[in-house]
Design a protein around this motif. Structure first.
Motif, PDB file in Angstrom:
ATOM      1  N   GLY A  71      50.483  72.045  -6.554  1.00 37.40           N
ATOM      2  CA  GLY A  71      50.446  72.849  -5.294  1.00 37.40           C
ATOM      3  C   GLY A  71      51.030  74.023  -5.220  1.00 37.40           C
ATOM      4  N   GLU A  72      52.243  74.152  -5.919  1.00 36.83           N
ATOM      5  CA  GLU A  72      52.672  75.429  -6.061  1.00 36.83           C
ATOM      6  C   GLU A  72      52.149  76.406  -6.803  1.00 36.83           C
ATOM      7  N   LEU A  73      51.510  76.175  -7.856  1.00 37.81           N
ATOM      8  CA  LEU A  73      50.708  76.750  -8.822  1.00 37.81           C
ATOM      9  C   LEU A  73      49.299  77.227  -7.920  1.00 37.81           C
ATOM     10  N   ILE A  74      48.686  76.442  -7.426  1.00 38.76           N
ATOM     11  CA  ILE A  74      47.642  76.729  -6.819  1.00 38.76           C
ATOM     12  C   ILE A  74      47.809  77.795  -5.467  1.00 38.76           C
ATOM     13  N   GLU A  75      48.901  77.354  -4.802  1.00 37.58           N
ATOM     14  CA  GLU A  75      49.387  78.516  -3.941  1.00 37.58           C
ATOM     15  C   GLU A  75      49.553  79.863  -4.289  1.00 37.58           C
ATOM     16  N   GLU A  76      50.276  80.012  -5.729  1.00 35.84           N
ATOM     17  CA  GLU A  76      50.660  81.245  -6.259  1.00 35.84           C
ATOM     18  C   GLU A  76      49.282  81.826  -6.599  1.00 35.84           C
ATOM     19  N   MET A  77      48.454  81.166  -7.078  1.00 35.52           N
ATOM     20  CA  MET A  77      47.150  81.790  -7.687  1.00 35.52           C
ATOM     21  C   MET A  77      46.299  82.087  -6.299  1.00 35.52           C
ATOM     22  N   THR A  78      46.534  81.632  -5.259  1.00 38.24           N
ATOM     23  CA  THR A  78      45.734  81.720  -4.080  1.00 38.24           C
ATOM     24  C   THR A  78      45.991  83.316  -3.509  1.00 38.24           C
ATOM     25  N   LYS A  79      47.670  83.255  -3.600  1.00 37.46           N
ATOM     26  CA  LYS A  79      48.082  84.548  -2.986  1.00 37.46           C
ATOM     27  C   LYS A  79      47.810  85.617  -3.918  1.00 37.46           C
ATOM     28  N   ALA A  80      47.587  85.383  -5.368  1.00 36.47           N
ATOM     29  CA  ALA A  80      47.576  86.364  -6.075  1.00 36.47           C
ATOM     30  C   ALA A  80      45.977  86.972  -6.150  1.00 36.47           C
ATOM     31  N   GLY A  81      45.112  86.209  -5.210  1.00 31.65           N
ATOM     32  CA  GLY A  81      43.624  86.674  -5.425  1.00 31.65           C
ATOM     33  C   GLY A  81      42.922  86.036  -6.363  1.00 31.65           C
ATOM     34  N   VAL A  82      43.486  85.322  -7.203  1.00 26.50           N
ATOM     35  CA  VAL A  82      42.749  84.655  -8.485  1.00 26.50           C
ATOM     36  C   VAL A  82      41.970  83.486  -8.191  1.00 26.50           C
ATOM     37  N   LEU A  83      42.466  82.309  -7.605  1.00 30.58           N
ATOM     38  CA  LEU A  83      41.724  81.226  -7.243  1.00 30.58           C
ATOM     39  C   LEU A  83      40.950  81.417  -6.251  1.00 30.58           C
ATOM     40  N   LEU A  84      39.588  81.040  -6.470  1.00 29.91           N
ATOM     41  CA  LEU A  84      38.530  81.124  -5.406  1.00 29.91           C
ATOM     42  C   LEU A  84      38.082  79.912  -4.858  1.00 29.91           C
ATOM     43  N   GLU A  85      38.431  78.891  -5.634  1.00 34.41           N
ATOM     44  CA  GLU A  85      37.994  77.512  -5.237  1.00 34.41           C
ATOM     45  C   GLU A  85      38.572  76.555  -6.205  1.00 34.41           C
ATOM     46  N   THR A  86      38.924  75.385  -5.974  1.00 40.97           N
ATOM     47  CA  THR A  86      39.385  74.356  -6.854  1.00 40.97           C
ATOM     48  C   THR A  86      39.154  72.924  -6.307  1.00 40.97           C
ATOM     49  N   ALA A  87      38.937  71.936  -7.207  1.00 43.43           N
ATOM     50  CA  ALA A  87      38.777  70.708  -6.622  1.00 43.43           C
ATOM     51  C   ALA A  87      38.792  69.588  -7.812  1.00 43.43           C
TER      52      ALA A  87
END
Length: 118
Positions: free
Chosen positions: A29-45
């Motif tokens: 969850g922490e990594l997903i939050e970091e990636m989302t804030k960095a604008g890198v993660l568009l979608e994951t599941a």
């Protein structure tokens, strides 16, 4: 910026029966939050087990449908992430970080591929 698909492959027969630990889920969850804030993660599941899947195969003009589980499969796609990165090197760095949040009892392989645009 190019987009990349990371296919998360696991061996369902050797995955921990109890599933991900609470600590793993917190780190994830922490990594997903970091990636989302960095604008890198568009979608994951994550994906349901192959026992709940269906394969549709086309060969020689004929279609066949097979319900899971797929016992002959050593590795199954257990999830995915779509990332937008400046280049392949950046996509690989994020993928390595994703793999490192797992405990040693997990065997996980990610296949990273650039998404063709246009």
């Amino acid at each position: 910026m190019p987009r990349y698909l990371s296919l998360v492959r696991i061996d369902e027969n050797n995955a921990p029966a109890e599933g991900p630990s609470p600590e793993l889920m917190q780190r994830m969850g922490e990594l997903i939050e970091e990636m989302t804030k960095a604008g890198v993660l568009l979608e994951t599941a994550g994906l349901t087990p192959t026992a709940q899947g269906t394969r549709v195969h086309y060969e020689g003009g004929a279609i066949s449908v097979t319900d899971g589980p797929f016992t002959e499969t050593k590795e199954a796609v257990g999830g995915y992430a779509i990332m937008q990165c400046k280049d392949t090197a950046e996509a690989l760095e994020w993928t390595k970080r994703f793999l490192k949040v797992h405990e040693d009892k997990w065997t996980v392989t990610c296949e990273v591929r650039e998404i063709m645009e246009g």
